[in-house]
Design an enzyme around this catalytic site. Structure first.
Site, PDB file in Angstrom:
ATOM      1  N   ASN A   1     -10.061   0.096  -0.342  1.00 51.03           N
ATOM      2  CA  ASN A   1      -8.598   0.142  -0.298  1.00 51.03           C
ATOM      3  C   ASN A   1      -8.055  -0.488  -1.588  1.00 51.03           C
ATOM      4  OD1 ASN A   1      -5.886  -0.267   0.154  1.00 51.03           O
ATOM      5  ND2 ASN A   1      -6.122  -1.046   2.245  1.00 51.03           N
TER       6      ASN A   1
ATOM      7  N   HIS B   1      -3.335   7.370   1.947  1.00 51.86           N
ATOM      8  CA  HIS B   1      -3.724   6.030   1.518  1.00 51.86           C
ATOM      9  C   HIS B   1      -5.126   5.752   2.066  1.00 51.86           C
ATOM     10  CE1 HIS B   1      -3.952   1.866   0.761  1.00 51.86           C
ATOM     11  NE2 HIS B   1      -3.731   1.488   1.995  1.00 51.86           N
TER      12      HIS B   1
ATOM     13  N   CYS C   1       0.813  -1.226   0.000  1.00 48.51           N
ATOM     14  CA  CYS C   1       0.000   0.000   0.000  1.00 48.51           C
ATOM     15  C   CYS C   1       0.846   1.275   0.000  1.00 48.51           C
ATOM     16  CB  CYS C   1      -0.970   0.003   1.176  1.00 48.51           C
ATOM     17  SG  CYS C   1      -2.118  -1.376   1.103  1.00 48.51           S
TER      18      CYS C   1
HETATM   19  N1  COA Z   1     -18.836  -7.847   8.916  1.00 47.68           N
HETATM   20  C1  COA Z   1     -19.367  -8.011  10.141  1.00 47.68           C
HETATM   21  N2  COA Z   1     -18.636  -8.250  11.250  1.00 47.68           N
HETATM   22  C2  COA Z   1     -17.311  -8.317  11.093  1.00 47.68           C
HETATM   23  C3  COA Z   1     -16.692  -8.155   9.839  1.00 47.68           C
HETATM   24  C4  COA Z   1     -17.501  -7.916   8.731  1.00 47.68           C
HETATM   25  N3  COA Z   1     -17.007  -7.733   7.502  1.00 47.68           N
HETATM   26  N4  COA Z   1     -15.359  -8.273  10.013  1.00 47.68           N
HETATM   27  C5  COA Z   1     -15.140  -8.486  11.315  1.00 47.68           C
HETATM   28  N5  COA Z   1     -16.331  -8.534  11.969  1.00 47.68           N
HETATM   29  C6  COA Z   1     -16.551  -8.745  13.394  1.00 47.68           C
HETATM   30  C7  COA Z   1     -15.408  -9.468  14.055  1.00 47.68           C
HETATM   31  O1  COA Z   1     -15.519 -10.860  13.860  1.00 47.68           O
HETATM   32  C8  COA Z   1     -15.594  -9.066  15.504  1.00 47.68           C
HETATM   33  O2  COA Z   1     -16.617  -9.859  16.060  1.00 47.68           O
HETATM   34  P1  COA Z   1     -16.505 -10.381  17.582  1.00 47.68           P
HETATM   35  O3  COA Z   1     -16.460  -9.132  18.407  1.00 47.68           O
HETATM   36  O4  COA Z   1     -17.730 -11.174  17.731  1.00 47.68           O
HETATM   37  O5  COA Z   1     -15.220 -11.157  17.636  1.00 47.68           O
HETATM   38  C9  COA Z   1     -16.126  -7.626  15.404  1.00 47.68           C
HETATM   39  O6  COA Z   1     -16.631  -7.482  14.069  1.00 47.68           O
HETATM   40  C10 COA Z   1     -15.074  -6.581  15.649  1.00 47.68           C
HETATM   41  O7  COA Z   1     -13.910  -6.914  14.894  1.00 47.68           O
HETATM   42  P2  COA Z   1     -12.597  -6.055  14.930  1.00 47.68           P
HETATM   43  O8  COA Z   1     -11.594  -6.680  14.023  1.00 47.68           O
HETATM   44  O9  COA Z   1     -12.186  -5.774  16.340  1.00 47.68           O
HETATM   45  O10 COA Z   1     -13.158  -4.688  14.286  1.00 47.68           O
HETATM   46  P3  COA Z   1     -12.445  -3.329  14.075  1.00 47.68           P
HETATM   47  O11 COA Z   1     -13.298  -2.247  14.580  1.00 47.68           O
HETATM   48  O12 COA Z   1     -10.992  -3.354  14.484  1.00 47.68           O
HETATM   49  O13 COA Z   1     -12.465  -3.204  12.480  1.00 47.68           O
HETATM   50  C11 COA Z   1     -11.024  -3.463  10.587  1.00 47.68           C
HETATM   51  C12 COA Z   1     -11.775  -4.158  11.701  1.00 47.68           C
HETATM   52  C13 COA Z   1     -10.297  -4.503   9.768  1.00 47.68           C
HETATM   53  C14 COA Z   1     -12.022  -2.711   9.726  1.00 47.68           C
HETATM   54  C15 COA Z   1     -10.028  -2.457  11.204  1.00 47.68           C
HETATM   55  O14 COA Z   1      -9.287  -3.090  12.219  1.00 47.68           O
HETATM   56  C16 COA Z   1      -9.077  -1.897  10.197  1.00 47.68           C
HETATM   57  O15 COA Z   1      -9.468  -1.181   9.305  1.00 47.68           O
HETATM   58  N6  COA Z   1      -7.782  -2.174  10.374  1.00 47.68           N
HETATM   59  C17 COA Z   1      -6.766  -1.645   9.510  1.00 47.68           C
HETATM   60  C18 COA Z   1      -6.835  -2.361   8.222  1.00 47.68           C
HETATM   61  C19 COA Z   1      -6.003  -1.680   7.210  1.00 47.68           C
HETATM   62  O16 COA Z   1      -5.937  -0.501   7.171  1.00 47.68           O
HETATM   63  N7  COA Z   1      -5.361  -2.485   6.412  1.00 47.68           N
HETATM   64  C20 COA Z   1      -4.631  -2.061   5.309  1.00 47.68           C
HETATM   65  C21 COA Z   1      -3.445  -1.321   5.704  1.00 47.68           C
HETATM   66  S1  COA Z   1      -2.618  -1.024   4.238  1.00 47.68           S
END
Ligand code: COA
Length: 329
Positions: free
Chosen positions: A286, A256, A117
């Protein structure tokens, strides 16, 4: 690299997206997710997904053609193509060479950069340095991806986050004795970083030398999130210091586009007002190396980014790799 080579200038930009839009509701019909969850946690409402005949090279070529037209430059005038991608058409040769051939350029330099990225920031910095070192006078810097082809479509924690697309800029060499300072256009400063100890937080579980497969993207999202805000705020500060510019002087931040919450948290930490931050993650999701040039081109074409503006690019991605660059238009 702390300073732009000789302050190469942005002469034009272009972008390209696949034909097909996939909404959150369409994903929710196939996997256990919802439009509400995706919008609230990421800001993403839709993404573009490549179809038959659409590849990283074809999207990159379309974006490059648009950038050349915008710059008023012929493909034959391009000496250097640096293409950032983590989803090349083939393991080799470099996708940049396919783009070179499709554009009808001959004999110049063409290669890919793999920094996921942050790829566009790496490609921009490398191209600027090469132009500054006299390796040509006109460069195409491209970020292009088809991440849909390395996603595990059963994994709801990753597949809802990514999309496909390409963005490109044309760079022109600066005058060696008139670096881009004191209001002149050009790349003022850039900083790149990498920390290989974070490999397991964001990676693809395949490759020619390990599994002999392409593999799928794997990510520990919440940990990536935490690193992103810290690393991005710190590298933005470094670039401002290198350029001798205050945060208030920035006209636009082109980040980004990974997650709206990362964009908001980083801007808040640095005291950058939200109206100065270009946001396209809602539309594009993304798109990895394509996301910064896609967002940049979107904001140039809708008239927000104009001549004389001070624009900060920033990105972080797998590796981890991260970087920022400050450009005067
Ligand atoms: N739909 C519904 N629920 C989902 C889901 C989806 N697509 N993906 C995850 N969940 C659930 C999880 O299973 C978890 O459930 P639980 O509490 O029962 O275990 C809950 O939602 C919370 O998950 P969590 O991973 O803690 O959510 P979050 O608020 O951290 O959001 C991301 C997850 C991935 C959106 C976030 O962490 C993120 O954007 N991270 C950075 C990713 C990124 O930028 N990557 C690229 C960098 S180049």
């Amino acid at each position: 690299m702390r300073r732009g080579g000789a302050g190469s200038r942005v002469l034009g930009s272009g972008s390209a997206l696949p034909r097909r839009i996939v909404t959150n509701d369409e994903l929710a019909a196939r996997i256990d997710t919802s439009d509400e969850w995706i919008v609230e946690r990421t800001g993403i409402r839709q993404r573009y997904i490549a179809g038959e005949g659409e590849t990283t090279a074809s999207l990159a070529t379309d974006a490059a053609r648009a950038a050349l037209a915008d710059a008023g430059i012929e493909a034959s005038e391009i000496d250097l193509i640096v293409l950032a991608t983590a989803t090349p058409d083939n393991t080799f040769p470099a996708t940049a060479t396919k783009v070179q051939h499709a554009l009808g350029c001959h004999g110049g330099i063409a290669f890919d950069v793999a920094a996921v990225c942050s790829g566009f920031l790496y490609a921009l910095t490398v191209a600027d340095a090469m132009l500054g070192a006299g390796q040509g006078t006109r460069a195409l810097v491209i970020g292009a991806e088809t991440f849909s082809r390395i996603l595990d479509w059963e994994d709801r924690t990753t597949c809802v986050l990514f999309g496909d697309g390409a963005g490109a800029i044309v760079l022109g060499a600066g005058e060696a004795d008139t670096p881009a300072r004191e209001g002149r256009p050009g790349l003022l400063a850039s900083r790149l970083h990498a920390d290989g100890s974070c490999h397991d937080l964001l990676y693809v579980d395949g490759g020619p030398s390990t599994t002999q497969t392409v593999g799928h993207l794997r990510m520990k999202g919440p940990e990536v999130f935490r690193h992103a805000v810290v690393n991005l705020s710190s590298v933005l500060g470094e670039v401002l210091e290198d350029a001798g510019v205050s945060v208030e002087a920035i006209d636009w931040v082109v980040p980004h586009q990974a997650n709206k919450r990362i964009l908001d948290a980083t801007a808040r930490k640095l005291g950058i007002p939200p109206e100065k931050v270009i946001v396209t993650v809602d539309e594009h999701a993304n798109t990895s190396a394509a996301s910064v040039p896609l967002a940049f081109d979107t904001a140039r074409r809708d008239g927000r980014i104009g001549t004389g503006d001070l624009v900060m690019f920033e990105a972080m991605g797998g590796g981890f790799t991260w970087g920022a660059a400050l450009v005067r238009m």
